[in-house]
Motif scaffolding. Sequence first.
Motif, PDB file in Angstrom:
ATOM      1  N   PRO A 190       0.798  -1.235   0.000  1.00 44.32           N
ATOM      2  CA  PRO A 190       0.000   0.000   0.000  1.00 44.32           C
ATOM      3  C   PRO A 190       0.829   1.283   0.000  1.00 44.32           C
ATOM      4  O   PRO A 190       0.516   2.212  -0.746  1.00 44.32           O
ATOM      5  CB  PRO A 190      -0.849  -0.140   1.268  1.00 44.32           C
ATOM      6  CG  PRO A 190      -1.033  -1.621   1.425  1.00 44.32           C
ATOM      7  CD  PRO A 190       0.272  -2.218   0.981  1.00 44.32           C
ATOM      8  N   PRO A 191       1.907   1.402   0.800  1.00 48.54           N
ATOM      9  CA  PRO A 191       2.685   2.641   0.748  1.00 48.54           C
ATOM     10  C   PRO A 191       3.277   2.940  -0.626  1.00 48.54           C
ATOM     11  O   PRO A 191       3.471   4.106  -0.985  1.00 48.54           O
ATOM     12  CB  PRO A 191       3.790   2.408   1.785  1.00 48.54           C
ATOM     13  CG  PRO A 191       3.223   1.397   2.727  1.00 48.54           C
ATOM     14  CD  PRO A 191       2.394   0.499   1.870  1.00 48.54           C
ATOM     15  N   SER A 192       3.558   1.886  -1.416  1.00 49.14           N
ATOM     16  CA  SER A 192       4.144   2.134  -2.737  1.00 49.14           C
ATOM     17  C   SER A 192       3.121   2.730  -3.700  1.00 49.14           C
ATOM     18  O   SER A 192       3.499   3.437  -4.642  1.00 49.14           O
ATOM     19  CB  SER A 192       4.745   0.848  -3.307  1.00 49.14           C
ATOM     20  OG  SER A 192       3.749  -0.122  -3.549  1.00 49.14           O
ATOM     21  N   TYR A 193       1.828   2.478  -3.465  1.00 51.23           N
ATOM     22  CA  TYR A 193       0.793   3.121  -4.277  1.00 51.23           C
ATOM     23  C   TYR A 193       0.792   4.629  -4.010  1.00 51.23           C
ATOM     24  O   TYR A 193       0.704   5.438  -4.941  1.00 51.23           O
ATOM     25  CB  TYR A 193      -0.581   2.533  -3.964  1.00 51.23           C
ATOM     26  CG  TYR A 193      -0.832   1.184  -4.592  1.00 51.23           C
ATOM     27  CD1 TYR A 193      -1.678   1.044  -5.686  1.00 51.23           C
ATOM     28  CD2 TYR A 193      -0.227   0.032  -4.084  1.00 51.23           C
ATOM     29  CE1 TYR A 193      -1.915  -0.197  -6.261  1.00 51.23           C
ATOM     30  CE2 TYR A 193      -0.450  -1.209  -4.656  1.00 51.23           C
ATOM     31  CZ  TYR A 193      -1.293  -1.322  -5.746  1.00 51.23           C
ATOM     32  OH  TYR A 193      -1.524  -2.552  -6.324  1.00 51.23           O
ATOM     33  N   ALA A 194       0.876   4.994  -2.760  1.00 49.08           N
ATOM     34  CA  ALA A 194       0.903   6.413  -2.402  1.00 49.08           C
ATOM     35  C   ALA A 194       2.164   7.075  -2.924  1.00 49.08           C
ATOM     36  O   ALA A 194       2.129   8.226  -3.403  1.00 49.08           O
ATOM     37  CB  ALA A 194       0.801   6.565  -0.889  1.00 49.08           C
ATOM     38  N   MET A 195       3.286   6.394  -2.858  1.00 47.83           N
ATOM     39  CA  MET A 195       4.542   6.950  -3.361  1.00 47.83           C
ATOM     40  C   MET A 195       4.440   7.226  -4.854  1.00 47.83           C
ATOM     41  O   MET A 195       4.840   8.302  -5.335  1.00 47.83           O
ATOM     42  CB  MET A 195       5.683   5.976  -3.062  1.00 47.83           C
ATOM     43  CG  MET A 195       7.053   6.414  -3.562  1.00 47.83           C
ATOM     44  SD  MET A 195       7.364   5.977  -5.304  1.00 47.83           S
ATOM     45  CE  MET A 195       7.399   4.191  -5.210  1.00 47.83           C
ATOM     46  N   ALA A 196       3.900   6.259  -5.618  1.00 49.08           N
ATOM     47  CA  ALA A 196       3.744   6.446  -7.066  1.00 49.08           C
ATOM     48  C   ALA A 196       2.824   7.622  -7.357  1.00 49.08           C
ATOM     49  O   ALA A 196       3.088   8.426  -8.267  1.00 49.08           O
ATOM     50  CB  ALA A 196       3.199   5.168  -7.694  1.00 49.08           C
ATOM     51  N   ALA A 197       1.759   7.748  -6.595  1.00 55.83           N
ATOM     52  CA  ALA A 197       0.811   8.845  -6.801  1.00 55.83           C
ATOM     53  C   ALA A 197       1.481  10.193  -6.592  1.00 55.83           C
ATOM     54  O   ALA A 197       1.280  11.136  -7.362  1.00 55.83           O
ATOM     55  CB  ALA A 197      -0.386   8.687  -5.872  1.00 55.83           C
ATOM     56  N   ARG A 198       2.278  10.311  -5.538  1.00 53.67           N
ATOM     57  CA  ARG A 198       2.941  11.591  -5.257  1.00 53.67           C
ATOM     58  C   ARG A 198       3.890  11.996  -6.380  1.00 53.67           C
ATOM     59  O   ARG A 198       4.139  13.179  -6.600  1.00 53.67           O
ATOM     60  CB  ARG A 198       3.680  11.511  -3.916  1.00 53.67           C
ATOM     61  CG  ARG A 198       2.758  11.493  -2.707  1.00 53.67           C
ATOM     62  CD  ARG A 198       3.541  11.679  -1.427  1.00 53.67           C
ATOM     63  NE  ARG A 198       4.452  10.576  -1.165  1.00 53.67           N
ATOM     64  CZ  ARG A 198       4.124   9.482  -0.470  1.00 53.67           C
ATOM     65  NH1 ARG A 198       2.898   9.358   0.034  1.00 53.67           N
ATOM     66  NH2 ARG A 198       5.015   8.531  -0.260  1.00 53.67           N
ATOM     67  N   LYS A 199       4.419  11.016  -7.105  1.00 60.48           N
ATOM     68  CA  LYS A 199       5.307  11.301  -8.225  1.00 60.48           C
ATOM     69  C   LYS A 199       4.539  11.512  -9.529  1.00 60.48           C
ATOM     70  O   LYS A 199       5.147  11.745 -10.586  1.00 60.48           O
ATOM     71  CB  LYS A 199       6.322  10.163  -8.400  1.00 60.48           C
ATOM     72  CG  LYS A 199       7.293  10.003  -7.237  1.00 60.48           C
ATOM     73  CD  LYS A 199       8.253   8.872  -7.492  1.00 60.48           C
ATOM     74  CE  LYS A 199       9.178   8.627  -6.298  1.00 60.48           C
ATOM     75  NZ  LYS A 199      10.072   9.755  -6.043  1.00 60.48           N
ATOM     76  N   GLY A 200       3.214  11.376  -9.494  1.00 62.76           N
ATOM     77  CA  GLY A 200       2.412  11.552 -10.695  1.00 62.76           C
ATOM     78  C   GLY A 200       2.418  10.359 -11.623  1.00 62.76           C
ATOM     79  O   GLY A 200       2.106  10.481 -12.814  1.00 62.76           O
ATOM     80  N   LEU A 201       2.759   9.177 -11.105  1.00 68.58           N
ATOM     81  CA  LEU A 201       2.838   7.961 -11.915  1.00 68.58           C
ATOM     82  C   LEU A 201       1.537   7.168 -11.853  1.00 68.58           C
ATOM     83  O   LEU A 201       0.882   7.108 -10.817  1.00 68.58           O
ATOM     84  CB  LEU A 201       3.982   7.067 -11.423  1.00 68.58           C
ATOM     85  CG  LEU A 201       5.365   7.706 -11.308  1.00 68.58           C
ATOM     86  CD1 LEU A 201       6.359   6.694 -10.754  1.00 68.58           C
ATOM     87  CD2 LEU A 201       5.826   8.242 -12.653  1.00 68.58           C
ATOM     88  N   GLY A 202       1.184   6.533 -12.959  1.00 69.51           N
ATOM     89  CA  GLY A 202       0.145   5.524 -12.918  1.00 69.51           C
ATOM     90  C   GLY A 202       0.657   4.292 -12.204  1.00 69.51           C
ATOM     91  O   GLY A 202       1.875   4.102 -12.043  1.00 69.51           O
ATOM     92  N   VAL A 203      -0.245   3.429 -11.770  1.00 70.82           N
ATOM     93  CA  VAL A 203       0.134   2.236 -11.011  1.00 70.82           C
ATOM     94  C   VAL A 203      -0.267   0.973 -11.770  1.00 70.82           C
ATOM     95  O   VAL A 203      -1.400   0.850 -12.235  1.00 70.82           O
ATOM     96  CB  VAL A 203      -0.511   2.231  -9.610  1.00 70.82           C
ATOM     97  CG1 VAL A 203      -0.530   0.832  -9.023  1.00 70.82           C
ATOM     98  CG2 VAL A 203       0.252   3.155  -8.680  1.00 70.82           C
ATOM     99  N   LEU A 204       0.701   0.055 -11.898  1.00 71.68           N
ATOM    100  CA  LEU A 204       0.427  -1.299 -12.374  1.00 71.68           C
ATOM    101  C   LEU A 204       0.206  -2.153 -11.136  1.00 71.68           C
ATOM    102  O   LEU A 204       1.150  -2.541 -10.449  1.00 71.68           O
ATOM    103  CB  LEU A 204       1.611  -1.818 -13.195  1.00 71.68           C
ATOM    104  CG  LEU A 204       2.017  -0.955 -14.399  1.00 71.68           C
ATOM    105  CD1 LEU A 204       3.265  -1.512 -15.066  1.00 71.68           C
ATOM    106  CD2 LEU A 204       0.876  -0.838 -15.394  1.00 71.68           C
ATOM    107  N   GLY A 205      -1.066  -2.398 -10.822  1.00 71.82           N
ATOM    108  CA  GLY A 205      -1.414  -3.017  -9.546  1.00 71.82           C
ATOM    109  C   GLY A 205      -1.420  -4.530  -9.599  1.00 71.82           C
ATOM    110  O   GLY A 205      -2.463  -5.157  -9.402  1.00 71.82           O
ATOM    111  N   PHE A 206      -0.251  -5.125  -9.843  1.00 71.69           N
ATOM    112  CA  PHE A 206      -0.179  -6.581  -9.929  1.00 71.69           C
ATOM    113  C   PHE A 206      -0.480  -7.259  -8.597  1.00 71.69           C
ATOM    114  O   PHE A 206      -0.819  -8.438  -8.562  1.00 71.69           O
ATOM    115  CB  PHE A 206       1.209  -7.014 -10.422  1.00 71.69           C
ATOM    116  CG  PHE A 206       1.551  -6.523 -11.802  1.00 71.69           C
ATOM    117  CD1 PHE A 206       0.713  -6.776 -12.872  1.00 71.69           C
ATOM    118  CD2 PHE A 206       2.708  -5.799 -12.032  1.00 71.69           C
ATOM    119  CE1 PHE A 206       1.009  -6.327 -14.146  1.00 71.69           C
ATOM    120  CE2 PHE A 206       3.034  -5.340 -13.305  1.00 71.69           C
ATOM    121  CZ  PHE A 206       2.179  -5.608 -14.356  1.00 71.69           C
ATOM    122  N   SER A 207      -0.356  -6.536  -7.507  1.00 72.31           N
ATOM    123  CA  SER A 207      -0.599  -7.129  -6.191  1.00 72.31           C
ATOM    124  C   SER A 207      -2.066  -7.050  -5.773  1.00 72.31           C
ATOM    125  O   SER A 207      -2.441  -7.581  -4.724  1.00 72.31           O
ATOM    126  CB  SER A 207       0.268  -6.429  -5.136  1.00 72.31           C
ATOM    127  OG  SER A 207      -0.065  -5.054  -5.063  1.00 72.31           O
TER     128      SER A 207
END
Length: 457
Positions: A190-207
């Motif tokens: 979960p923290p890596s989703y927030a980190m990606a968001a703060r950088k403006g990145l889309g997320v590949l949610g394989f998990s």
Amino acid sequence: MEFGLFVQGYVPAARSAVDPMAEHKALMEETKYVIQADKSGFKYAWASEHHFLEEYSHLSANEVFLGYLAHATERIHLGSGIFNPLAQVNHPVKVAEKVAMLDHLSEGRFEFGSGRGAGSHEILGFIPGVTDMNYTKEIWEETIAEFPKMWLQEEYPGFQGKHWSLPPRKIFPKPYGKSHPAMWYAAGSPPSYAMAARKGLGVLGFSVQKVSDMEWVLEQYKTAIQEAEPIGDFVNDNVMVTSTAICAPTHDEAVRIAVEGGLNRLQSLVFRYHDTFPRPEGIPEWPELLPEYNAEIIELLIAEELMICGDPDEVTAQCKRWEQAGADQLSFGLPIGVPFEDTMQTIRLIGGACDSADRYGSGAPYVPLPRSLLTGCGPALRGVCPPSPKLLMSRGDPHPVRRVGSAEPLGLRPRPAEGLRPSDPGRGLRPLHPRSGLRPGPRSRLNGARPQTPPRP
């Protein structure tokens, strides 16, 4: 919600044992799945990069695979799921060059997904002696923001980091147009989703394993992205999730295909190699396998929303649950041990849920959106590229996007300039940019509101 396909070069031992050409056939079949997905109106195709993962993934040189598909397809967006930018695996300059080259070959259809590898077996092959897999996060963090600079600056000023360095150099080719491909991150915790968001990145949610997981995904990602400080040219507000999918003319046939597909072996391989993923209770240690799936287990997986399986109407209803939960994109992991013809049938049947006119828009001619309208530098690039409206979308891609923190589709409308209200005349939010020549058209479950692309000469 948009639809995609995910391929990884799966070569199960049972297939290799009876066919010495199994690896070759598996790789070539996966190109055919993507070509069929393109014809059937899917929006995305993602190809993995893995190393040393016997059976689970033999797709190690995905840039070659995607280069072939750039020529073999016409509309579908081709994504790296992932490119590994750790300097010990792929030098960052080589990654930047590959991304830009694929962007040209696909004429703006490439999507850049990055990540840090599958787990200890893969990572230790390149970085021996590492005891903490979070070490790779440190390498990725110091690298990821350098790519937009390599693409958009005439001369990259160079980099001196802890894990790699480069003197000032001009890096070629530059991406297709005046911006760069959308950037994504393969997130696990979960923290890596927030980190990606703060950088403006889309997320590949394989998990993300089931619909109920979307609750914490939305909490972590959609909240954080409202305050995004993009490392690149724009915010890619987009969450992709994956699910196994089997679609057949009848429910009973779909369940039969699932039972005969040997899905338990693939799932066991996931936890053999992805040892950084949370391990659910009851998953045995390799080489012990999960029990073979019977019809009762398949029905339970469907009921628990852990897989998509059924006839076209049932599959449509199951996909809508993901849409209602807030997923921006649903990509189907194919193949999964299911025979070639059954996999092709799944792609055709899901694609057939929309007719051609709905899938690609109202028939209006496709006019690419100039990237010059889409350039808006993130903090890392301010003072380097010229100011222009910041758009929350992938450049050159006329499908609707969402305003940060909102589910409202915005089509091709730029974000208001700082200090301006959306109602200010001639500025801010508009239903259509007058320089783009695009008309939104009706939304499709497969391909957003992309207008019809004229045939290539």
